[in-house]
Motif scaffolding. Sequence first.
Motif, PDB file in Angstrom:
ATOM      1  N   VAL A 149       0.816  -1.223   0.000  1.00 34.12           N
ATOM      2  CA  VAL A 149       0.000   0.000   0.000  1.00 34.12           C
ATOM      3  C   VAL A 149       0.847   1.270   0.000  1.00 34.12           C
ATOM      4  CG1 VAL A 149      -1.657   1.337   1.353  1.00 34.12           C
ATOM      5  CG2 VAL A 149      -1.989  -1.124   1.054  1.00 34.12           C
ATOM      6  N   SER A 150       1.880   1.320   0.824  1.00 32.25           N
ATOM      7  CA  SER A 150       2.673   2.548   0.917  1.00 32.25           C
ATOM      8  C   SER A 150       3.498   2.815  -0.341  1.00 32.25           C
ATOM      9  CB  SER A 150       3.600   2.495   2.135  1.00 32.25           C
ATOM     10  OG  SER A 150       4.463   1.380   2.053  1.00 32.25           O
ATOM     11  N   LEU A 151       3.588   1.813  -1.217  1.00 37.07           N
ATOM     12  CA  LEU A 151       4.363   1.962  -2.459  1.00 37.07           C
ATOM     13  C   LEU A 151       3.492   2.363  -3.644  1.00 37.07           C
ATOM     14  CD1 LEU A 151       6.565  -1.180  -1.930  1.00 37.07           C
ATOM     15  CD2 LEU A 151       7.418   1.164  -1.987  1.00 37.07           C
ATOM     16  N   VAL A 206      -7.576   2.539  -3.875  1.00 34.94           N
ATOM     17  CA  VAL A 206      -8.848   3.075  -4.350  1.00 34.94           C
ATOM     18  C   VAL A 206      -9.976   2.154  -3.892  1.00 34.94           C
ATOM     19  CG1 VAL A 206      -7.785   4.165  -6.361  1.00 34.94           C
ATOM     20  CG2 VAL A 206      -8.765   1.868  -6.577  1.00 34.94           C
ATOM     21  N   ASN A 207     -11.190   2.705  -3.805  1.00 34.94           N
ATOM     22  CA  ASN A 207     -12.343   1.874  -3.492  1.00 34.94           C
ATOM     23  C   ASN A 207     -12.985   1.380  -4.784  1.00 34.94           C
ATOM     24  OD1 ASN A 207     -13.853   4.062  -4.440  1.00 34.94           O
ATOM     25  ND2 ASN A 207     -14.338   4.806  -2.388  1.00 34.94           N
ATOM     26  N   TYR A 263      -7.463   7.665   1.571  1.00 34.79           N
ATOM     27  CA  TYR A 263      -6.594   7.920   2.719  1.00 34.79           C
ATOM     28  C   TYR A 263      -5.161   8.077   2.226  1.00 34.79           C
ATOM     29  CZ  TYR A 263      -5.219   7.829   7.659  1.00 34.79           C
ATOM     30  OH  TYR A 263      -4.759   8.168   8.903  1.00 34.79           O
ATOM     31  N   ASP A 264      -4.342   8.685   3.088  1.00 37.71           N
ATOM     32  CA  ASP A 264      -2.924   8.931   2.803  1.00 37.71           C
ATOM     33  C   ASP A 264      -2.139   7.621   2.918  1.00 37.71           C
ATOM     34  OD1 ASP A 264      -0.250   9.663   2.783  1.00 37.71           O
ATOM     35  OD2 ASP A 264      -0.475  11.290   4.239  1.00 37.71           O
ATOM     36  N   GLU A 265      -1.711   7.087   1.787  1.00 36.53           N
ATOM     37  CA  GLU A 265      -0.981   5.815   1.782  1.00 36.53           C
ATOM     38  C   GLU A 265       0.438   5.949   2.324  1.00 36.53           C
ATOM     39  OE1 GLU A 265      -3.704   6.075  -1.865  1.00 36.53           O
ATOM     40  OE2 GLU A 265      -2.149   7.339  -0.958  1.00 36.53           O
ATOM     41  N   ARG A 272      -9.588  -1.350   8.890  1.00 38.08           N
ATOM     42  CA  ARG A 272     -10.731  -0.531   9.298  1.00 38.08           C
ATOM     43  C   ARG A 272     -11.102   0.468   8.207  1.00 38.08           C
ATOM     44  NH1 ARG A 272     -13.114   0.070  14.120  1.00 38.08           N
ATOM     45  NH2 ARG A 272     -14.345   1.952  14.477  1.00 38.08           N
ATOM     46  N   LEU A 273     -10.110   1.059   7.547  1.00 38.33           N
ATOM     47  CA  LEU A 273     -10.393   1.994   6.464  1.00 38.33           C
ATOM     48  C   LEU A 273     -11.156   1.312   5.329  1.00 38.33           C
ATOM     49  CD1 LEU A 273      -6.966   3.861   6.324  1.00 38.33           C
ATOM     50  CD2 LEU A 273      -9.166   4.848   7.007  1.00 38.33           C
TER      51      LEU A 273
END
Length: 467
Positions: free
Chosen positions: A260-262, A266-267, A274-276, A290-291
């Motif tokens: 995710v942080s890379l 998206v939904n 949210y800020d990855e 939770r997000l």
Amino acid sequence: MHDVLVIGGGNAALCAALMAREAGARVLLLEASPREWRGGNSQHTRNLRCMHDEPQDVLVDAYPEEEFWQDLLKVTGGNTNEELARLVIRASSTCRPWMRSHGVRFQPALPGTLHLSRTNAFFMGGGKALVNAYYRSAARLGVDIRYDSPVDALELRDGRFVAAVVKGERIEAKSCVLAAGGFESNREWLREAWGRNERGEWPADNFLIRGTRFNQGVLIRHMMSQGADIIGDPTQAHCVAIDARAPLYDGGIVTRVDAVSLGIMVNREGLRFYDEGEDFWPKRYAIWGRLVALQPAQIGFCIVDRQAIGRFMPPVFPGVKAATLPELAARLELPQQAFMDTLNRYNAACRVGRFDHTVLDDCRTEGLVPPKSHWARPIATPPFYGYALRPGITFTYLGLKTDARARVHFGGEPSENLFVAGEMMAGNVLGEGYTAGVGMSIGTAFGRIAGHEAAQAATQEARHALA
């Protein structure tokens, strides 16, 4: 009659049983699962978060108490009991020699586990090896173990433990340790806690359970009915975004997707939410379940390109691969126009400096909501990959209020012979959020405390009987 009864079969229960036995108590451990599934969620763990003031065998540099505390304070948003949290932190610095004495072995941090070589000690062979080592040690020391033994109820008298009921059988002991896990496997309770959302969905229906199917929360519910003091929000949990193709139970750590942080998330409407790049992945990975639970249909999609490959722990399932972004949208069944608008806005907003995933680098977005604070690079290098993710619950935080002696409380008064450890009390330390390895720190610290205290209580009980 046994001196100490331990209810549960995971890390905290085993630590309690071993400590009580080392103190000379006659111990019976009741594990709800069959032998082949023993160990609860602990069999799926990898490591233990450890305070240390200088390099120690598999741990590099230093991870002092105050830094550990600040990390915990940040992820919980202050929703934690500082006294108990610091107790756990300090205990984490001294427990490993004891663990080794019971057969647990450690190894350096695994490749791909960024930043954990300083903070976390990894179990050689993982949680399954740790659990098996403890069971071997317990058998060698003479702890009696019964499998397929779910406890339905406790007999209590004025806050004191008298007996446990297992399939109609009444089992007495001088003291008792409750370490039977949370309620995450109880779908009806999850539904009750989460309710319907504004879209009319039951979010809990789409949750996957990363660990054991045997954590039904029977004893938590029973203790609530008996007037025990309760702590925690039933919707708060160690909840991770995991591969949507994971099994309903016992998928374990391999179902996690650490990319995710890379990239971006998206939904199903193709929108970021949210800020990855908010913080290092070990500190923030547990917020994503939770997000995702708050998104339509409780599903999200991690999108990365070739630049990310090799920089995160390979997941058990391969990602959906495509040569172009529109093709990836089609393969993930996402609305192509919204998806491409999201990608184009993100790529245009990237301000790339010196990319370095081992630090909070200066690669960020500008003018984008939500922002990506670090590790922001355009997703423009084919091939492209997408992972569909769902909420994966590890354990719930609703549990029994306790103190530094691991005592269960009734109306603010501590029981003299009933104690609690592990996930059944983790909400005292984890009101919300999570940071890698701290669950095992809590279970180990309070399991050892509860076992010692239960042995002491049993001795006191025997003295009273002789008086």
